[in-house]
Design an enzyme around this catalytic site. Sequence first.
Site, PDB file in Angstrom:
ATOM      1  N   SER A 129       0.810  -1.222   0.000  1.00  0.00           N
ATOM      2  CA  SER A 129       0.000   0.000   0.000  1.00  0.00           C
ATOM      3  C   SER A 129       0.844   1.272   0.000  1.00  0.00           C
ATOM      4  O   SER A 129       1.922   1.328   0.609  1.00  0.00           O
ATOM      5  CB  SER A 129      -0.873  -0.008   1.265  1.00  0.00           C
ATOM      6  N   GLU A 131       0.192   3.601   1.774  1.00  0.00           N
ATOM      7  CA  GLU A 131       0.277   4.012   3.185  1.00  0.00           C
ATOM      8  C   GLU A 131       1.685   3.772   3.737  1.00  0.00           C
ATOM      9  O   GLU A 131       2.058   4.358   4.750  1.00  0.00           O
ATOM     10  CB  GLU A 131      -0.733   3.231   4.021  1.00  0.00           C
ATOM     11  N   TYR A 153      -1.470   0.177  10.648  1.00  0.00           N
ATOM     12  CA  TYR A 153      -1.736  -0.452   9.345  1.00  0.00           C
ATOM     13  C   TYR A 153      -0.504  -0.297   8.431  1.00  0.00           C
ATOM     14  O   TYR A 153      -0.041  -1.281   7.833  1.00  0.00           O
ATOM     15  CB  TYR A 153      -2.966   0.203   8.709  1.00  0.00           C
TER      16      TYR A 153
HETATM   17  P1  NAP Z   1     -11.483  -4.512   1.813  1.00  0.00           P
HETATM   18  O1  NAP Z   1     -12.630  -4.164   0.905  1.00  0.00           O
HETATM   19  O2  NAP Z   1     -11.474  -4.005   3.198  1.00  0.00           O
HETATM   20  O3  NAP Z   1     -11.387  -6.111   1.821  1.00  0.00           O
HETATM   21  C1  NAP Z   1     -10.592  -6.777   2.761  1.00  0.00           C
HETATM   22  C2  NAP Z   1     -10.827  -8.264   2.630  1.00  0.00           C
HETATM   23  O4  NAP Z   1     -10.010  -8.948   3.615  1.00  0.00           O
HETATM   24  C3  NAP Z   1     -12.268  -8.720   2.903  1.00  0.00           C
HETATM   25  O5  NAP Z   1     -12.571  -9.799   2.042  1.00  0.00           O
HETATM   26  C4  NAP Z   1     -12.199  -9.206   4.338  1.00  0.00           C
HETATM   27  O6  NAP Z   1     -13.186 -10.163   4.661  1.00  0.00           O
HETATM   28  C5  NAP Z   1     -10.834  -9.860   4.326  1.00  0.00           C
HETATM   29  N1  NAP Z   1     -10.279 -10.073   5.666  1.00  0.00           N
HETATM   30  C6  NAP Z   1     -10.142  -9.176   6.668  1.00  0.00           C
HETATM   31  N2  NAP Z   1      -9.595  -9.757   7.753  1.00  0.00           N
HETATM   32  C7  NAP Z   1      -9.395 -11.061   7.424  1.00  0.00           C
HETATM   33  C8  NAP Z   1      -8.879 -12.179   8.115  1.00  0.00           C
HETATM   34  N3  NAP Z   1      -8.476 -12.095   9.398  1.00  0.00           N
HETATM   35  N4  NAP Z   1      -8.795 -13.372   7.472  1.00  0.00           N
HETATM   36  C9  NAP Z   1      -9.249 -13.493   6.193  1.00  0.00           C
HETATM   37  N5  NAP Z   1      -9.771 -12.462   5.485  1.00  0.00           N
HETATM   38  C10 NAP Z   1      -9.830 -11.266   6.098  1.00  0.00           C
HETATM   39  O7  NAP Z   1     -10.097  -4.069   1.149  1.00  0.00           O
HETATM   40  P2  NAP Z   1      -9.767  -3.684  -0.371  1.00  0.00           P
HETATM   41  O8  NAP Z   1      -9.973  -2.230  -0.555  1.00  0.00           O
HETATM   42  O9  NAP Z   1     -10.413  -4.652  -1.258  1.00  0.00           O
HETATM   43  O10 NAP Z   1      -8.185  -3.911  -0.371  1.00  0.00           O
HETATM   44  C11 NAP Z   1      -7.621  -5.168  -0.699  1.00  0.00           C
HETATM   45  C12 NAP Z   1      -6.206  -5.238  -0.174  1.00  0.00           C
HETATM   46  O11 NAP Z   1      -5.428  -4.195  -0.777  1.00  0.00           O
HETATM   47  C13 NAP Z   1      -6.050  -5.048   1.320  1.00  0.00           C
HETATM   48  O12 NAP Z   1      -4.964  -5.833   1.749  1.00  0.00           O
HETATM   49  C14 NAP Z   1      -5.712  -3.584   1.469  1.00  0.00           C
HETATM   50  O13 NAP Z   1      -4.999  -3.365   2.664  1.00  0.00           O
HETATM   51  C15 NAP Z   1      -4.864  -3.367   0.246  1.00  0.00           C
HETATM   52  N6  NAP Z   1      -4.850  -2.032  -0.338  1.00  0.00           N
HETATM   53  C16 NAP Z   1      -6.011  -1.402  -0.625  1.00  0.00           C
HETATM   54  C17 NAP Z   1      -5.985  -0.160  -1.230  1.00  0.00           C
HETATM   55  C18 NAP Z   1      -7.248   0.581  -1.592  1.00  0.00           C
HETATM   56  O14 NAP Z   1      -7.172   1.788  -1.842  1.00  0.00           O
HETATM   57  N7  NAP Z   1      -8.375  -0.106  -1.675  1.00  0.00           N
HETATM   58  C19 NAP Z   1      -4.751   0.436  -1.546  1.00  0.00           C
HETATM   59  C20 NAP Z   1      -3.587  -0.259  -1.250  1.00  0.00           C
HETATM   60  C21 NAP Z   1      -3.644  -1.507  -0.658  1.00  0.00           C
HETATM   61  P3  NAP Z   1     -14.682  -9.719   5.142  1.00  0.00           P
HETATM   62  O15 NAP Z   1     -15.419  -9.387   3.867  1.00  0.00           O
HETATM   63  O16 NAP Z   1     -15.166 -10.928   5.822  1.00  0.00           O
HETATM   64  O17 NAP Z   1     -14.510  -8.532   6.039  1.00  0.00           O
HETATM   65  O1  G4F Z   2     -10.620   6.795   2.668  1.00  0.00           O
HETATM   66  P1  G4F Z   2      -9.605   6.677   3.746  1.00  0.00           P
HETATM   67  O2  G4F Z   2     -10.029   6.039   5.021  1.00  0.00           O
HETATM   68  O3  G4F Z   2      -8.355   5.958   3.089  1.00  0.00           O
HETATM   69  P2  G4F Z   2      -6.817   5.842   3.529  1.00  0.00           P
HETATM   70  O4  G4F Z   2      -6.624   6.138   4.952  1.00  0.00           O
HETATM   71  O5  G4F Z   2      -6.036   6.658   2.557  1.00  0.00           O
HETATM   72  O6  G4F Z   2      -6.542   4.285   3.319  1.00  0.00           O
HETATM   73  C1  G4F Z   2      -6.988   3.624   2.154  1.00  0.00           C
HETATM   74  O7  G4F Z   2      -6.009   3.720   1.153  1.00  0.00           O
HETATM   75  C2  G4F Z   2      -4.759   3.062   1.474  1.00  0.00           C
HETATM   76  C3  G4F Z   2      -3.814   3.313   0.286  1.00  0.00           C
HETATM   77  O8  G4F Z   2      -3.069   4.484   0.508  1.00  0.00           O
HETATM   78  C4  G4F Z   2      -5.035   1.601   1.688  1.00  0.00           C
HETATM   79  F1  G4F Z   2      -3.859   0.948   1.913  1.00  0.00           F
HETATM   80  C5  G4F Z   2      -5.992   1.429   2.853  1.00  0.00           C
HETATM   81  O9  G4F Z   2      -6.292   0.042   3.001  1.00  0.00           O
HETATM   82  C6  G4F Z   2      -7.281   2.166   2.538  1.00  0.00           C
HETATM   83  O10 G4F Z   2      -7.908   1.523   1.444  1.00  0.00           O
HETATM   84  O11 G4F Z   2      -9.057   8.134   4.111  1.00  0.00           O
HETATM   85  C7  G4F Z   2      -8.516   9.001   3.143  1.00  0.00           C
HETATM   86  C8  G4F Z   2      -8.279  10.375   3.779  1.00  0.00           C
HETATM   87  C9  G4F Z   2      -7.503  10.301   5.090  1.00  0.00           C
HETATM   88  O12 G4F Z   2      -6.518  11.304   5.096  1.00  0.00           O
HETATM   89  C10 G4F Z   2      -8.540  10.625   6.149  1.00  0.00           C
HETATM   90  O13 G4F Z   2      -8.030  11.282   7.303  1.00  0.00           O
HETATM   91  O14 G4F Z   2      -9.552  10.930   4.090  1.00  0.00           O
HETATM   92  C11 G4F Z   2      -9.475  11.522   5.371  1.00  0.00           C
HETATM   93  N1  G4F Z   2     -10.830  11.585   5.947  1.00  0.00           N
HETATM   94  C12 G4F Z   2     -11.476  12.727   6.270  1.00  0.00           C
HETATM   95  N2  G4F Z   2     -12.667  12.439   6.801  1.00  0.00           N
HETATM   96  C13 G4F Z   2     -11.611  10.541   6.267  1.00  0.00           C
HETATM   97  C14 G4F Z   2     -12.771  11.092   6.809  1.00  0.00           C
HETATM   98  N3  G4F Z   2     -11.435   9.204   6.131  1.00  0.00           N
HETATM   99  C15 G4F Z   2     -12.449   8.396   6.547  1.00  0.00           C
HETATM  100  N4  G4F Z   2     -12.303   7.060   6.389  1.00  0.00           N
HETATM  101  N5  G4F Z   2     -13.598   8.885   7.105  1.00  0.00           N
HETATM  102  C16 G4F Z   2     -13.808  10.221   7.272  1.00  0.00           C
HETATM  103  O15 G4F Z   2     -14.844  10.651   7.760  1.00  0.00           O
END
Ligand code: NAP
Ligand code: G4F
Length: 334
Positions: A129, A131, A153
Site C-alpha cells: 500500500s 500508506e 496499518y
Molecule cells: P477490503 O474491501 O477491506 O477487503 C478486505 C478483505 O479482507 C475482505 O474480504 C475481508 O473479509 C478480508 N479479511 C479481513 N480480515 C481477514 C482475516 N483475518 N482473514 C481473512 N480475510 C480477512 O479491502 P480492499 O480495498 O479490497 O483492499 C484489498 C487489499 O489491498 C487489502 O490488503 C488492502 O490493505 C490493500 N490495499 C487497498 C488499497 C485501496 O485503496 N483499496 C490500496 C492499497 C492496498 P470480510 O469481507 O469478511 O470482512
Molecule cells: O478513505 P480513507 O479512510 O483511506 P486511507 O486512509 O487513505 O486508506 C486507504 O487507502 C490506502 C492506500 O493508501 C489503503 F492501503 C488502505 O487500506 C485504505 O484503502 O481516508 C482518506 C483520507 C484520510 O486522510 C482521512 O483522514 O480521508 C481523510 N478523511 C477525512 N474524513 C476521512 C474522513 N477518512 C475516513 N475514512 N472517514 C472520514 O470521515
Amino acid sequence: MKIALITGITGQDGSYLAEFLLKKDYEVWGITRRSSSFNTGRIDYLYKDPHEKSRLKLVYGDMTDGVNLSSILNDIKPDEVYNLAAQSHVRVSFDQPIYTANVDGIGTLRLLEAVRKMQKPAKFYQASSSEMYGKAVEMPQSEKTPFYPRSPYGCAKVYSFWQTVNYREAYKIFACNGILFNHESPRRGETFVTRKITRAATRIKLGLQEKLYLGNLDAKRDWGFAGDYVEAMWLMMQQDKPDDYVIATGQTHSVREFLDEVFGYLELDWEKYVEKDTRYYRPTEVDVLQGDASKAEKYLKWRPKVTFKQLARMMTDADMKLAKQEKILKEHGQ
Ligand code: NAP
Ligand code: G4F
C-alpha cells in the site's frame, strides 16, 4: 486451466479480481471468513453466469490461522496466490493495532510459509500500500522512495512488503509487491472517505439524510478506479521475473476536491451539509500521496483508464440508484 487463490475475495478488490480472472478462464478459489451475517454481497453476482459459477469456489479460512492456510494451499494447489485479505481501515488500525499486525503483517508471513512449503511452486502477489510512504519523503513516490509509515496499518504493510521481498530472494519464490495507491469504486467499503461522501451526498439529495460528518478535509490522495488496478495485479504475475511496482494515477486531489466534484455533480453546496467531527481524525495523518507509476507503464504496459472526475461520477451514479431504492422502500413503510 490455471488455478488462482484469492484471500480477501469478499472485499472490494477481491470481487473485481475474481471477475477479471474468471473472464480469463481461471478456476478461482476464494478464502472467506465465517460471519454471523452474509458477507459475500460483492461476489454473489458472479454466480449468475453458469460458466463462471462452475469455476468460482469458496473455502473458509482466516489469516490468523496458519495451519488452515497451509491445508487450503495443499488441497487447491494454486498456480497464483493473491493476498488481498487485510484489516484495511487505517483509522481502525489505531484502535486495533495488534489485531491489524496479526492479520496484515504475520498473516502474510503465514501465507508465504504455506506457499514455501507447497510441493508445487506458486506465484505470490502481496497487496502492498501507498500508506507505507506515510509522511512521504519525496513527491511523487516511486518504488525507490523510502517508507515512513504513519499508522499501525502502514507498519504492518511495511513488514509484509519486506517479507515478500525476502521470500523472493531467500527461496526464489515468484513473489511481487503491488504498491497500490488509493483505489475506489461503487463496491468500496462505506467507511472509506470517497464512498462515505457519495453515499451521503446522494441520500442528502433525496432528503434521506441531513448532515455528513467528516475528519480532515485537507488530506490529499492519488485516487484511481479499483477495476483498473486489479489488471495490474495480474500483469505483475505474468512477467518473466517477479518485481515490485507502484500502481497509481499520478494525480493527487484533496478530500475537499472530492466533495466539490460529487456535490457539484448533484448541484448541491457541500458546505451547507458537511460538519467536522474529531472522531474521524487520526493520531498521525498521511497528508499527501501521489504515485509515480512509470515503471508499471514501461514494463507492464499498464495505465489507468478512469479519471478522477469519472470515478466520482461513477460512484455517485451507483449510490444514487441505492438511495432511490431506499426512498421507495421508505415511502412504502419498509
Ligand atoms: P477490503 O474491501 O477491506 O477487503 C478486505 C478483505 O479482507 C475482505 O474480504 C475481508 O473479509 C478480508 N479479511 C479481513 N480480515 C481477514 C482475516 N483475518 N482473514 C481473512 N480475510 C480477512 O479491502 P480492499 O480495498 O479490497 O483492499 C484489498 C487489499 O489491498 C487489502 O490488503 C488492502 O490493505 C490493500 N490495499 C487497498 C488499497 C485501496 O485503496 N483499496 C490500496 C492499497 C492496498 P470480510 O469481507 O469478511 O470482512
Ligand atoms: O478513505 P480513507 O479512510 O483511506 P486511507 O486512509 O487513505 O486508506 C486507504 O487507502 C490506502 C492506500 O493508501 C489503503 F492501503 C488502505 O487500506 C485504505 O484503502 O481516508 C482518506 C483520507 C484520510 O486522510 C482521512 O483522514 O480521508 C481523510 N478523511 C477525512 N474524513 C476521512 C474522513 N477518512 C475516513 N475514512 N472517514 C472520514 O470521515
